[in-house]
Design an enzyme around this catalytic site. Structure first.
Site, PDB file in Angstrom:
ATOM      1  N   ARG A 122      78.093  40.224 -20.022  1.00 26.23           N
ATOM      2  CA  ARG A 122      79.005  39.186 -19.617  1.00 26.23           C
ATOM      3  C   ARG A 122      78.645  37.649 -20.160  1.00 26.23           C
ATOM      4  NH1 ARG A 122      78.108  41.557 -14.707  1.00 26.23           N
ATOM      5  NH2 ARG A 122      80.083  42.689 -13.928  1.00 26.23           N
ATOM      6  N   LYS A 144      87.335  30.860 -30.986  1.00 25.21           N
ATOM      7  CA  LYS A 144      88.376  32.038 -30.647  1.00 25.21           C
ATOM      8  C   LYS A 144      87.630  33.194 -31.086  1.00 25.21           C
ATOM      9  CE  LYS A 144      93.126  30.016 -30.825  1.00 25.21           C
ATOM     10  NZ  LYS A 144      94.554  29.990 -31.818  1.00 25.21           N
ATOM     11  N   GLU A 186      94.743  27.914 -45.371  1.00 28.25           N
ATOM     12  CA  GLU A 186      94.298  27.263 -44.171  1.00 28.25           C
ATOM     13  C   GLU A 186      93.951  25.912 -44.244  1.00 28.25           C
ATOM     14  OE1 GLU A 186      94.731  28.356 -41.091  1.00 28.25           O
ATOM     15  OE2 GLU A 186      94.687  30.470 -41.191  1.00 28.25           O
ATOM     16  N   GLU A 238      93.616  25.960 -25.826  1.00 26.09           N
ATOM     17  CA  GLU A 238      94.936  25.842 -26.519  1.00 26.09           C
ATOM     18  C   GLU A 238      96.116  25.510 -25.546  1.00 26.09           C
ATOM     19  OE1 GLU A 238      97.037  29.181 -29.164  1.00 26.09           O
ATOM     20  OE2 GLU A 238      95.503  28.373 -30.182  1.00 26.09           O
ATOM     21  N   ARG A 242      96.120  22.342 -29.518  1.00 24.44           N
ATOM     22  CA  ARG A 242      95.062  23.194 -30.401  1.00 24.44           C
ATOM     23  C   ARG A 242      96.202  24.153 -31.162  1.00 24.44           C
ATOM     24  NH1 ARG A 242      89.774  26.589 -29.474  1.00 24.44           N
ATOM     25  NH2 ARG A 242      89.732  27.610 -31.618  1.00 24.44           N
ATOM     26  N   ASN A 246      98.096  26.609 -35.555  1.00 24.99           N
ATOM     27  CA  ASN A 246      98.736  27.919 -36.007  1.00 24.99           C
ATOM     28  C   ASN A 246     100.024  27.671 -36.761  1.00 24.99           C
ATOM     29  OD1 ASN A 246      96.929  29.763 -34.808  1.00 24.99           O
ATOM     30  ND2 ASN A 246      97.652  29.070 -32.766  1.00 24.99           N
ATOM     31  N   HIS A 249     101.472  30.641 -38.359  1.00 24.27           N
ATOM     32  CA  HIS A 249     100.884  31.763 -37.951  1.00 24.27           C
ATOM     33  C   HIS A 249     101.704  32.818 -37.340  1.00 24.27           C
ATOM     34  CE1 HIS A 249      97.391  29.680 -39.174  1.00 24.27           C
ATOM     35  NE2 HIS A 249      96.513  30.647 -38.687  1.00 24.27           N
ATOM     36  N   HIS A 253     101.344  36.352 -38.508  1.00 24.66           N
ATOM     37  CA  HIS A 253     101.024  37.385 -37.837  1.00 24.66           C
ATOM     38  C   HIS A 253     101.996  38.499 -37.754  1.00 24.66           C
ATOM     39  CE1 HIS A 253      98.014  35.020 -35.283  1.00 24.66           C
ATOM     40  NE2 HIS A 253      97.628  35.125 -36.741  1.00 24.66           N
TER      41      HIS A 253
END
Length: 365
Positions: A122, A144, A186, A238, A242, A246, A249, A253
């Site tokens: 955990r 992340k 980036e 996010e 935040r 992206n 992205h 993606h």
């Protein structure tokens, strides 16, 4: 050495940026909790740097004992089966709650090791040692972590912050040109979304970055990390701001998923996605036509793609984007450029026809 701080209250941590940092045992040892360390690396990076990391951890008769697990290299291995190898090693070697996981590699290793650290018992401590430009300027910072699913990228993961990020810029000397260029995508993003002066600096210094000029690379990494650290400290999970990190992205993606993970590098897909986002922003009337042209010119200079591959059809984009993490209440939200250079918005409030127009302009139907 430069130090950039990620300000998250009692979970704040430093990003160390400089040359020969792998040979600074004090840096690594000071962030290790407990006596047990598991280094997670891959078949490409392990032979280059694993021995140096182990030497730094055990230097000076420290009482740290080190185990390692070497994973296959590539985006296609960022999945549950490979992740289990990290847990297998941790359990076999009896890692405990006071152990530290160290990610030694690029974004795939950083994301998987971080997710393993967030989940094992955990949650155990972990340290990022990013060895690609992509991971140094982006994925290693901000906590992340995660793995891909056949239906979508990074859909399984957790927010989990490291103890520190150690960016040894010398590791870029062994980075293939294609990987270097992928990371530059980036770097360009930060200029577009929040740092106009940085974008203008890139326009003047792109050749220096491509020829790996040490001072240019160090500045690009530092400026990127400062931008990301500022955003993360304001919006760790996010909820809004935040998400602007992206840019490109959502399209990118979809490309990575649509052609099969690893077919294109992450930065290559993001570059094409950034051009598509800029095109859509222009069609909405939110930016003038000079900015898309400047973006294309810069990406061309870096020899990164400026359009998706031919097999990405309009329908393929739409079906993959429908399961993107930024969909809320059935509405796809996008990061788009708006206003002068250095400004963007994260919004679902756009004309759906404009998205279709952009997809049709770049894809076969």
């Amino acid at each position: 050495m430069e130090v950039v701080d990620v300000d998250l209250g009692d979970r704040s941590y430093p990003i160390y940026i400089g040359s020969s940092l792998l040979d600074r045992p004090d840096l690594l040892q000071s962030h290790v909790k407990g006596r047990r360390v598991l280094v997670v690396t891959n078949t490409t990076v392990g032979p280059l740097y694993l021995d140096r990391v182990v030497a730094a951890l055990t230097h000076g008769g420290s009482n740290i004992s080190v185990e390692s697990v070497i994973l296959p290299d590539g985006e296609k291995y960022k999945e549950m089966g490979t992740l289990m190898k990290v847990f297998d090693k941790a359990i076999e070697t009896r890692m405990d709650r006071r152990c530290t996981f160290i990610a030694l590699g690029g974004g795939v290793i950083g994301d998987m090791c971080g997710f393993a650290a967030a989940s094992f018992l955990r949650g155990v401590n972990f340290i990022q040692i990013p060895t690609t430009l992509m991971s140094q300027v982006d994925s290693s910072v901000g906590g992340k972590t995660g793995i891909n699913h056949p239906l979508g990228k990074n859909l399984i993961g957790a927010f989990f912050q490291p103890q520190c990020v150690l960016v040894d810029t010398d590791t870029l000397s062994t980075l293939p040109d294609r990987e270097l260029a992928s990371g530059i995508a980036e770097v360009i993003k930060y200029g577009l979304i929040r740092d106009a002066a940085f974008f203008e600096w890139q326009e003047k210094n792109m050749q220096a970055l491509l020829t790996r000029d040490p001072s240019a690379l160090a500045y690009a990494i530092k400026r990127s990390c400062e931008n990301k650290a500022e955003v993360v400290s304001l919006d760790e999970k996010e909820s809004g701001l935040r998400a602007t990190l992206n840019l490109g992205h959502t399209f990118g993606h979809a490309i990575e998923n649509g052609i099969g993970y690893g077919g294109w590098l992450h930065g290559e897909a993001v570059a094409a996605g950034t051009v598509m986002a800029a095109d859509m922003s222009y069609r909405l009337g939110w930016i003038d036509d000079t900015l898309p042209k400047r973006i294309v010119k810069l990406l061309k200079q870096a020899k990164i793609p400026i359009a998706p591959p031919e097999e990405m059809t309009v329908d393929k984009f739409k079906s993959i984007m429908a399961v993107d993490k930024k969909v809320a209440d059935g509405l796809l939200r996008l990061i788009l450029l708006k206003g002068p250079l250095g400004n963007c918005v994260f919004t679902g409030d756009y004309d759906r026809k404009t998205l279709d127009d952009t997809l049709r302009a770049f894809c076969h139907s």
